[in-house]
Design an enzyme around this catalytic site. Sequence first.
Site, mmCIF file in Angstrom:
data_model
loop_
_atom_site.group_PDB
_atom_site.id
_atom_site.type_symbol
_atom_site.label_atom_id
_atom_site.label_comp_id
_atom_site.label_asym_id
_atom_site.label_seq_id
_atom_site.Cartn_x
_atom_site.Cartn_y
_atom_site.Cartn_z
ATOM 1 N N ALA A 113 10.534 64.982 20.596
ATOM 2 C CA ALA A 113 9.920 65.646 19.848
ATOM 3 C C ALA A 113 8.565 65.388 19.633
ATOM 4 O O ALA A 113 7.302 65.842 19.578
ATOM 5 C CB ALA A 113 10.933 66.969 19.040
ATOM 6 N N THR A 114 8.701 63.984 19.627
ATOM 7 C CA THR A 114 7.255 63.516 19.438
ATOM 8 C C THR A 114 6.687 63.192 20.327
ATOM 9 O O THR A 114 5.019 63.305 20.128
ATOM 10 C CB THR A 114 7.768 61.760 18.837
ATOM 11 O OG1 THR A 114 8.674 61.795 18.016
ATOM 12 C CG2 THR A 114 6.358 60.935 18.835
ATOM 13 N N ASN A 143 11.784 68.308 7.522
ATOM 14 C CA ASN A 143 13.151 67.892 7.429
ATOM 15 C C ASN A 143 12.917 67.558 6.399
ATOM 16 O O ASN A 143 14.522 67.152 6.319
ATOM 17 C CB ASN A 143 12.317 66.488 8.609
ATOM 18 C CG ASN A 143 11.274 66.141 8.896
ATOM 19 O OD1 ASN A 143 9.604 67.281 8.279
ATOM 20 N ND2 ASN A 143 10.975 64.951 7.967
ATOM 21 N N SER A 163 13.881 69.129 20.721
ATOM 22 C CA SER A 163 14.318 68.196 20.500
ATOM 23 C C SER A 163 15.790 68.243 20.843
ATOM 24 O O SER A 163 16.337 68.345 19.379
ATOM 25 C CB SER A 163 14.205 66.524 19.096
ATOM 26 O OG SER A 163 14.440 66.008 20.084
ATOM 27 N N ALA A 164 16.231 67.703 21.639
ATOM 28 C CA ALA A 164 18.105 68.012 21.942
ATOM 29 C C ALA A 164 18.611 67.783 20.870
ATOM 30 O O ALA A 164 19.564 68.416 19.914
ATOM 31 C CB ALA A 164 18.490 67.454 23.183
ATOM 32 N N HIS A 165 18.534 66.346 20.059
ATOM 33 C CA HIS A 165 19.342 65.443 19.541
ATOM 34 C C HIS A 165 19.773 66.191 18.132
ATOM 35 O O HIS A 165 20.338 65.255 17.020
ATOM 36 C CB HIS A 165 19.161 63.771 19.458
ATOM 37 C CG HIS A 165 18.384 63.436 18.698
ATOM 38 N ND1 HIS A 165 18.256 62.978 17.185
ATOM 39 C CD2 HIS A 165 16.590 63.672 19.229
ATOM 40 C CE1 HIS A 165 16.645 62.643 17.146
ATOM 41 N NE2 HIS A 165 16.349 63.173 17.590
ATOM 42 N N CYS A 182 13.345 58.056 10.477
ATOM 43 C CA CYS A 182 11.900 57.111 11.075
ATOM 44 C C CYS A 182 11.373 56.470 10.498
ATOM 45 O O CYS A 182 10.671 55.940 10.245
ATOM 46 C CB CYS A 182 11.016 58.297 12.118
ATOM 47 S SG CYS A 182 12.367 59.751 12.851
HETATM 48 C C1 LIG Z 1 10.812 67.574 11.668
HETATM 49 C C2 LIG Z 1 10.347 66.949 12.962
HETATM 50 N N1 LIG Z 1 9.879 67.241 13.880
HETATM 51 C C3 LIG Z 1 9.854 65.340 14.911
HETATM 52 C C4 LIG Z 1 10.799 64.582 15.421
HETATM 53 C C5 LIG Z 1 10.960 63.563 15.882
HETATM 54 O O1 LIG Z 1 11.693 63.999 16.969
HETATM 55 P P1 LIG Z 1 12.062 62.762 18.265
HETATM 56 O O2 LIG Z 1 13.248 62.304 17.366
HETATM 57 O O3 LIG Z 1 12.414 64.033 19.407
HETATM 58 O O4 LIG Z 1 10.605 62.214 18.446
HETATM 59 C C6 LIG Z 1 11.643 64.734 13.763
HETATM 60 C C7 LIG Z 1 12.723 64.071 13.954
HETATM 61 O O5 LIG Z 1 13.245 63.110 12.683
HETATM 62 C C8 LIG Z 1 11.599 65.807 12.526
HETATM 63 O O6 LIG Z 1 12.725 65.909 12.194
#
Ligand SMILES: Cc1ncc(COP(=O)(O)O)c(C=O)c1O
Length: 396
Positions: free
Chosen positions: A71-72, A153, A201-203, A326
């Site tokens: 997703a990033t 999140n 994001s799949a994970h 993160c």
């Molecule tokens: C709300 C939100 N957006 C974006 C991300 C980033 O996702 P990815 O790990 O797939 O880059 C996260 C991951 O913690 C998230 O919680």
Amino acid sequence: MRVYLDNNATTMVDPLVMEEMAPFFTKIYGNPNSLHAFGSDSHPALRKAMDRLYAGIGAKDSDDVVVTSCATESINWVIKGVYIDHILRGDKDNIITTEVEHPAVISACKFLESLGVKVTYLPVNSQGVAEVSSLREYITPTTALVSVMWANNETGMIFPIKEMVEIAHEHGALFHTDAVQAIGKIPVNVQEVGVDFLSFSAHKFHGPKGVGGLFIKDGQPLTSLLHGGEHMGGRRSGTLNVPGIVGMGKAMELANLHLEDENKIVRSLRDMLEDEISKIPDVFIIGKKEERTPNTLLVSVKGVEGEAMLWDLNQKGIAASTGSACASEDLESNPVMEAIGAEADLAHTALRLSLSRFNTKEEIAYAIDAIKAAVTRLRSISSTYSYAPKWHKSRL
Ligand SMILES: Cc1ncc(COP(=O)(O)O)c(C=O)c1O
């Protein structure tokens, strides 16, 4: 016992997802773009996976769903792509987002600020949600993009996306939503809310790591960031992650299949945890239960440093979090609690508990006992529990 209550950081891959992915590592491993059968053998599964992704978010056949690495990447693509397409070319000059977005959004916006772009970070109310009225106040006819998360999140709070999309479109702005924490937890339908872009994001929904997606509404141009072999219809170059795409498709299908049933069960486990934690003196739960995703609980435990709590819980085999995975390697305070207006003492006491359909009642009962014991132990040695930090401006 080991109890995983950090599902907003990442989730376990569903065994059914693993099963579907397995052949694509050792049997059907050809490059789908190759002109031989090793390559074309993967085509039916890829088509099925893409159909599942389209169906999972309610996209039309004419929309684009482009598979990315996470997703990033999807989020950076939208923000930087819209900058190139609309701001660099001079017809628009600003972007609006919120104070409580994931670092992927905030950092991409900060990067654009360093290039001279005006970015407005909408404030949030005492529940940690940006209000429709505040978007109305800040949006201008030259706003290029509004990027607002579907669900937060940290708190699980759900944002008023549909109303915000309407305002953005009335002002000629595009709308992106980070739906990473919404998919698999609440119904997500791109046509119902009318967004132009949506990241996932799949994970985060029991799929594999290293694969995500970007929904791009029918006909919406978006300059590519990755140029190369013209994969994904020329939108995003790079050899397709076949096992990842197959896994994400299956995970999306399962997420929607389980949505109603699992939400009832996950919600009842989350509520059981929340009700017991609420009985501990001097704890604050952020956001109204019914306005949150069913799996998430952010609590401030007065006098207990979040990291100390994590340490105690970890000793008992329980995984939780103090903030965005993160960004939680240092001892910074919880960013959402700061945005709500909590004093530093309280923002350092955040504990995020996030459940999944794989948690059991026994696990939750075990976690409740462990949390209560940790609070008692840590408060007995705390130098800050004796005085009472107040919520800034009495916003709670
Ligand atoms: C709300 C939100 N957006 C974006 C991300 C980033 O996702 P990815 O790990 O797939 O880059 C996260 C991951 O913690 C998230 O919680």
